[in-house]
Scaffold this motif. Structure first.
Motif, PDB file in Angstrom:
ATOM      1  N   VAL A 234      36.734 -14.157  12.726  1.00 39.00           N
ATOM      2  CA  VAL A 234      37.468 -14.735  13.843  1.00 39.00           C
ATOM      3  C   VAL A 234      37.536 -16.245  13.615  1.00 39.00           C
ATOM      4  N   PRO A 235      38.688 -16.763  13.166  1.00 38.40           N
ATOM      5  CA  PRO A 235      38.784 -18.188  12.812  1.00 38.40           C
ATOM      6  C   PRO A 235      38.382 -19.130  13.938  1.00 38.40           C
ATOM      7  N   GLU A 236      38.711 -18.777  15.197  1.00 31.55           N
ATOM      8  CA  GLU A 236      38.428 -19.669  16.315  1.00 31.55           C
ATOM      9  C   GLU A 236      36.930 -19.926  16.483  1.00 31.55           C
ATOM     10  N   GLN A 237      36.117 -18.963  16.113  1.00 26.18           N
ATOM     11  CA  GLN A 237      34.679 -19.139  16.262  1.00 26.18           C
ATOM     12  C   GLN A 237      33.973 -19.359  14.929  1.00 26.18           C
ATOM     13  N   GLY A 289      25.943  -9.291  -5.820  1.00 27.02           N
ATOM     14  CA  GLY A 289      26.254  -9.176  -4.406  1.00 27.02           C
ATOM     15  C   GLY A 289      27.468  -9.995  -4.029  1.00 27.02           C
ATOM     16  N   TYR A 290      27.694 -10.121  -2.732  1.00 29.01           N
ATOM     17  CA  TYR A 290      28.799 -10.906  -2.193  1.00 29.01           C
ATOM     18  C   TYR A 290      28.275 -11.773  -1.047  1.00 29.01           C
ATOM     19  N   LEU A 291      28.910 -12.934  -0.902  1.00 27.77           N
ATOM     20  CA  LEU A 291      28.606 -13.828   0.212  1.00 27.77           C
ATOM     21  C   LEU A 291      29.894 -14.129   0.957  1.00 27.77           C
ATOM     22  N   LEU A 292      29.873 -13.906   2.269  1.00 27.03           N
ATOM     23  CA  LEU A 292      31.038 -14.148   3.111  1.00 27.03           C
ATOM     24  C   LEU A 292      30.755 -15.315   4.042  1.00 27.03           C
ATOM     25  N   GLN A 293      31.666 -16.296   4.017  1.00 29.51           N
ATOM     26  CA  GLN A 293      31.552 -17.476   4.862  1.00 29.51           C
ATOM     27  C   GLN A 293      32.948 -18.000   5.169  1.00 29.51           C
ATOM     28  N   HIS A 294      33.216 -18.316   6.429  1.00 25.67           N
ATOM     29  CA  HIS A 294      34.489 -18.937   6.832  1.00 25.67           C
ATOM     30  C   HIS A 294      35.711 -18.162   6.335  1.00 25.67           C
ATOM     31  N   PHE A 320      23.767 -21.683   2.670  1.00 31.28           N
ATOM     32  CA  PHE A 320      24.352 -21.021   3.831  1.00 31.28           C
ATOM     33  C   PHE A 320      25.047 -22.058   4.696  1.00 31.28           C
ATOM     34  N   VAL A 321      26.075 -21.634   5.428  1.00 28.06           N
ATOM     35  CA  VAL A 321      26.651 -22.523   6.435  1.00 28.06           C
ATOM     36  C   VAL A 321      25.758 -22.435   7.670  1.00 28.06           C
ATOM     37  N   PRO A 322      25.621 -23.526   8.424  1.00 33.99           N
ATOM     38  CA  PRO A 322      24.758 -23.477   9.604  1.00 33.99           C
ATOM     39  C   PRO A 322      25.176 -22.363  10.565  1.00 33.99           C
ATOM     40  N   GLY A 323      24.205 -21.635  11.043  1.00 33.50           N
ATOM     41  CA  GLY A 323      24.479 -20.530  11.954  1.00 33.50           C
ATOM     42  C   GLY A 323      23.593 -19.335  11.646  1.00 33.50           C
TER      43      GLY A 323
END
Length: 339
Positions: A234-237, A289-294, A320-323
């Motif tokens: 969800v791009p908005e969040q 593996g895979y990493l998903l961010q943004h 990691f991105v913060p969160g």
């Protein structure tokens, strides 16, 4: 007359000497105050404290000990309580095609967590990577040996059923055991377990992730609908909503949706060890593996660093991105698809 000239000459020499001695003192007074040399260190004093497992600003004590809770993910246990507050959640197969969650809490504390489920040795290994106080209700023979062997702080509902742990009326056993964080703290004090800790931070990034665009990621632990997992960006969040069996994962108590900023998928060797379908999982060897961010996905290799499964690329750690972070451990990457 000569006597007066002599006196005047001596006086002039004395006055000249005094002037010469005072000049260095005047030069020293013109130097900047010593306190001005401390100005470069001012930004360091203004650095904000951050939570070690999310990288987000900490407005309170960030030295709270990590608490790891085994959470049931059977279809009859959904939706669960407390998942939205977890900093990190590991999702791993238990028996058959049913996964189980190890939820790690450090920056936030839900009022209650559950349903709480039994321990497995590889979940204990993951919990120990964060020196967490481990919470479970029941155990496998391998997990029992690990926990009773000493050196691991834990609370098991087998010994606190009806005291620290309670059974809810809206679900049936074994999907109805819950514990509040007030009782976790109470149990820690009763057993002399530390409640604070110096938690080593995860690596975080401040640049924009790069990779292939991937808005929806699908993980099929089996062909059964209840074992299908999806993450939808969800791009908005700037985060991912999570779904199980086509239903969005929410918190039972607060109705908050589960939103995560990092999704790490790692492939590890699984091996069935008994007729109950219990597994041994190799969490030491590393792998792909895979990493998903943004909203983007990138292939990574994962390594076990002091009990933590971390992503690497070209031999270097990927931050990691913060969160919040969810880590799905899968037997093969062939069950992962995206679009």
């Amino acid at each position: 007359m000569k006597r007066w000239l002599f006196i005047i000459g001596c006086t002039a020499l004395l006055l000249g000497g005094c002037t010469t001695e005072r000049e260095p003192k005047q030069a020293k007074q013109a130097e900047p105050p010593a306190s001005s040399s401390k100005e470069p260190s001012a930004p360091a004093a203004e650095e904000k404290q951050r939570f070690p497992l999310t990288g987000l600003p900490a407005h309170e004590d960030s030295q709270q000990r990590v608490v790891g809770v085994m959470i049931n993910n059977h279809p009859k246990a959904r939706p669960q309580s407390g998942l939205s507050k977890a900093d990190i959640v590991y999702e791993v197969l238990a028996e058959g095609d049913i996964t189980r969650f190890l939820a790690l809490y450090q920056s936030e504390r839900p009022e209650r967590v559950g349903p709480v489920r039994s321990a497995r040795d590889y979940y204990i290994d993951l919990s120990e990577g964060y020196h967490a106080l481990y919470i479970c209700h029941g155990w496998s023979p391998e997990a029992k040996a690990r926990l009773e062997g000493g050196g691991i702080d834990y609370l098991n509902g087998l010994f606190y059923d009806g005291t620290l742990f309670h059974r809810v009326s809206f679900r049936k056993a074994p999907h109805n055991s819950y514990i509040t964080f007030a009782n976790i703290e109470k149990g820690a004090k009763q057993n002399g377990y530390a409640w604070t800790d110096e938690v080593a931070p995860l690596p975080f990034r401040d640049d924009e992730p790069r990779g292939e665009q991937a808005g929806t990621i699908h993980i099929a632990y089996s062909r059964q609908a209840y074992a299908q997992v999806e993450y939808r960006y969800v791009p908005e969040q700037k985060g991912y909503d999570r779904y199980s069996g086509g239903e969005q994962t929410i918190d039972y108590d607060t109705h908050e949706p589960i939103v995560v900023q990092n999704v790490l998928i790692v492939a590890a060797r699984h091996h069935v060890v008994d007729h109950y379908g219990r597994r041994a999982i190799d969490l030491a060897a590393g792998g792909q593996g895979y990493l998903l961010q943004h909203g983007v996905i990138q292939p990574i290799e994962w390594k076990n660093i002091d009990g933590r499964l971390l992503p690497y690329r070209d031999g270097r750690p990927v931050g990691f991105v913060p969160g919040k972070t969810w880590i799905n451990i899968v037997p093969t990457l062939d069950i992962v698809h995206w679009k």
